[in-house]
Write a protein that holds these residues in place. Structure first.
Motif, PDB file in Angstrom:
ATOM      1  N   LYS A 162       0.812  -1.221   0.000  1.00  0.00           N
ATOM      2  CA  LYS A 162       0.000   0.000   0.000  1.00  0.00           C
ATOM      3  C   LYS A 162       0.844   1.270   0.000  1.00  0.00           C
ATOM      4  O   LYS A 162       0.380   2.322  -0.458  1.00  0.00           O
ATOM      5  CB  LYS A 162      -0.904   0.008   1.235  1.00  0.00           C
ATOM      6  CG  LYS A 162      -2.253  -0.649   1.039  1.00  0.00           C
ATOM      7  CD  LYS A 162      -3.226   0.261   0.268  1.00  0.00           C
ATOM      8  CE  LYS A 162      -4.619  -0.309   0.215  1.00  0.00           C
ATOM      9  NZ  LYS A 162      -5.560   0.607  -0.460  1.00  0.00           N
ATOM     10  N   PHE A 196      -2.805  -3.017  -6.467  1.00  0.00           N
ATOM     11  CA  PHE A 196      -4.150  -2.447  -6.282  1.00  0.00           C
ATOM     12  C   PHE A 196      -4.490  -1.530  -7.454  1.00  0.00           C
ATOM     13  O   PHE A 196      -4.821  -0.358  -7.271  1.00  0.00           O
ATOM     14  CB  PHE A 196      -4.221  -1.655  -4.972  1.00  0.00           C
ATOM     15  CG  PHE A 196      -3.844  -2.460  -3.761  1.00  0.00           C
ATOM     16  CD1 PHE A 196      -4.727  -3.369  -3.196  1.00  0.00           C
ATOM     17  CD2 PHE A 196      -2.593  -2.307  -3.170  1.00  0.00           C
ATOM     18  CE1 PHE A 196      -4.378  -4.109  -2.076  1.00  0.00           C
ATOM     19  CE2 PHE A 196      -2.238  -3.028  -2.049  1.00  0.00           C
ATOM     20  CZ  PHE A 196      -3.126  -3.951  -1.504  1.00  0.00           C
ATOM     21  N   GLU A 255      -7.173   1.370  -7.664  1.00  0.00           N
ATOM     22  CA  GLU A 255      -7.659   1.672  -6.315  1.00  0.00           C
ATOM     23  C   GLU A 255      -6.762   2.714  -5.658  1.00  0.00           C
ATOM     24  O   GLU A 255      -5.626   2.944  -6.079  1.00  0.00           O
ATOM     25  CB  GLU A 255      -7.681   0.402  -5.456  1.00  0.00           C
ATOM     26  CG  GLU A 255      -8.640  -0.660  -5.955  1.00  0.00           C
ATOM     27  CD  GLU A 255      -8.666  -1.884  -5.049  1.00  0.00           C
ATOM     28  OE1 GLU A 255      -8.252  -1.739  -3.883  1.00  0.00           O
ATOM     29  OE2 GLU A 255      -9.087  -2.957  -5.499  1.00  0.00           O
ATOM     30  N   SER A 256      -7.268   3.323  -4.605  1.00  0.00           N
ATOM     31  CA  SER A 256      -6.507   4.328  -3.876  1.00  0.00           C
ATOM     32  C   SER A 256      -5.365   3.666  -3.105  1.00  0.00           C
ATOM     33  O   SER A 256      -5.498   2.565  -2.576  1.00  0.00           O
ATOM     34  CB  SER A 256      -7.426   5.064  -2.893  1.00  0.00           C
ATOM     35  OG  SER A 256      -6.659   5.922  -2.056  1.00  0.00           O
ATOM     36  N   CYS A 257      -4.242   4.342  -3.033  1.00  0.00           N
ATOM     37  CA  CYS A 257      -3.079   3.826  -2.300  1.00  0.00           C
ATOM     38  C   CYS A 257      -3.073   4.333  -0.859  1.00  0.00           C
ATOM     39  O   CYS A 257      -2.071   4.161  -0.141  1.00  0.00           O
ATOM     40  CB  CYS A 257      -1.788   4.226  -3.010  1.00  0.00           C
ATOM     41  SG  CYS A 257      -1.519   3.314  -4.560  1.00  0.00           S
ATOM     42  N   SER A 259      -7.902   2.946   3.921  1.00  0.00           N
ATOM     43  CA  SER A 259      -9.276   3.307   4.216  1.00  0.00           C
ATOM     44  C   SER A 259      -9.495   3.280   5.727  1.00  0.00           C
ATOM     45  O   SER A 259      -8.647   2.788   6.483  1.00  0.00           O
ATOM     46  CB  SER A 259     -10.236   2.318   3.544  1.00  0.00           C
ATOM     47  OG  SER A 259     -10.098   1.023   4.131  1.00  0.00           O
ATOM     48  N   SER A 266      -9.771  -6.478   0.563  1.00  0.00           N
ATOM     49  CA  SER A 266      -9.376  -5.765  -0.647  1.00  0.00           C
ATOM     50  C   SER A 266      -9.832  -6.513  -1.896  1.00  0.00           C
ATOM     51  O   SER A 266     -10.402  -5.939  -2.821  1.00  0.00           O
ATOM     52  CB  SER A 266      -7.854  -5.592  -0.681  1.00  0.00           C
ATOM     53  OG  SER A 266      -7.435  -5.037  -1.912  1.00  0.00           O
ATOM     54  N   ASP A 267      -9.577  -7.842  -1.886  1.00  0.00           N
ATOM     55  CA  ASP A 267      -9.947  -8.682  -3.022  1.00  0.00           C
ATOM     56  C   ASP A 267      -9.882 -10.146  -2.572  1.00  0.00           C
ATOM     57  O   ASP A 267      -8.826 -10.604  -2.140  1.00  0.00           O
ATOM     58  CB  ASP A 267      -8.972  -8.458  -4.190  1.00  0.00           C
ATOM     59  CG  ASP A 267      -9.396  -9.198  -5.453  1.00  0.00           C
ATOM     60  OD1 ASP A 267     -10.150 -10.183  -5.342  1.00  0.00           O
ATOM     61  OD2 ASP A 267      -8.963  -8.796  -6.539  1.00  0.00           O
TER      62      ASP A 267
END
Length: 269
Positions: A29, A38, A41-43, A46, A94-95
């Motif tokens: 991340k 990712f 997606e945002s690094c 969250s 995340s996944d």
């Protein structure tokens, strides 16, 4: 172990891979790997991910205090165990595919690379199942120091070299050291009232048997029915079990027994 020995041991693949697995989500991340792993997606972390990591940190601190992780290696082993659980949650959130891949990698590493165990000299008898109780009562003249351990427990692994060193120093014909893996033989743990769950504060447990009966163990219950903290260092073991005096008493008893046998033999002649 000394700090120097800990640092050398830290280079073992077991510790390196576990540290990497423990930090995998955070590293992915916060580095350029984020755009690959990712993608789209945002690094940034969250709120959910931050809460999971904070909770994971609290659990590690609580368990370290509860289990008295005093050495660097035992702390790393304990921290990585709970950190990997947190990583499973983070990767799956995340996944699901990434979570499955993480679990598969962790399982493969667990099967291929085991935690390093003490392989130095020792004077220890390893027991299986009911063989322990049979041996203890077989010869009441023998005093036994028995270590109950679980192969998966970091504190037990750290204690291995301490127990081995003490066995080399104090073992006699009538003062013996033994070990049994209660993680492998849960019936033995139940019989001797030892909790072997992941949250147990009874691993390792060391008991001393005289005349076939247990006379003391560490850790033990206090007046409030709670287990007292016990640090399994060489000095604490010597003091708690009075090993110097115990060795001296057993040595005198052994000499007296040999002397009596010699006298009986001379009378027969």
């Amino acid at each position: 172990m000394s700090l120097k020995e800990d640092l050398v041991q830290l280079l073992h693949p077991y510790y390196i891979t576990n540290i990497l697995l423990s930090l995998s989500f955070v590293v992915c991340k916060t580095t350029p790997l984020c755009h690959i792993v990712f993608a789209g997606e945002s690094c940034e972390f969250s709120m959910w991910e931050s809460e999971v990591m904070f909770f994971m940190l609290v659990v590690i601190m609580f368990r370290s205090r509860k289990t008295d992780s005093r050495s660097m290696l035992s702390y790393i082993s304990l921290a990585s165990m709970y950190a990997k659980v947190g990583n499973v949650i983070l990767w799956f959130s995340s996944d699901p595919i990434q979570g499955i891949v993480y679990c598969i990698i962790s399982l493969i590493i667990f099967l291929i690379i085991g935690e390093p165990v003490y392989k130095g000299p020792e004077a220890i008898t390893y027991f299986r199942a009911n063989a322990l109780d049979d041996e203890i009562v077989k010869d009441p003249s023998v005093t036994w120091l028995i270590a109950y351990y679980a192969a998966w427990n970091p504190q037990c692994t750290s204690f291995a070299h301490v127990f081995a060193k003490l066995s080399n120093e104090y073992a006699l014909e009538n003062l013996k050291f033994g070990k049994i893996d209660v993680g492998r033989y849960p019936d033995v743990a139940k019989k001797h009232h030892i909790n072997i769950t992941a949250f147990s504060v009874q691993l390792p447990t060391v008991s001393i048997f005289k005349n076939g009966k247990e006379v003391m163990r560490r850790p033990c219950l206090d007046s409030k029915g709670k287990f007292q903290k016990f640090y399994f260092t060489e000095d604490n073991m010597r003091a708690a079990f009075d090993l110097n005096n115990l060795h001296s008493e057993c040595q005198k008893s052994l000499l007296a027994k040999k002397k009596n046998k010699k006298e009986d033999h001379e009378k027969k002649d």
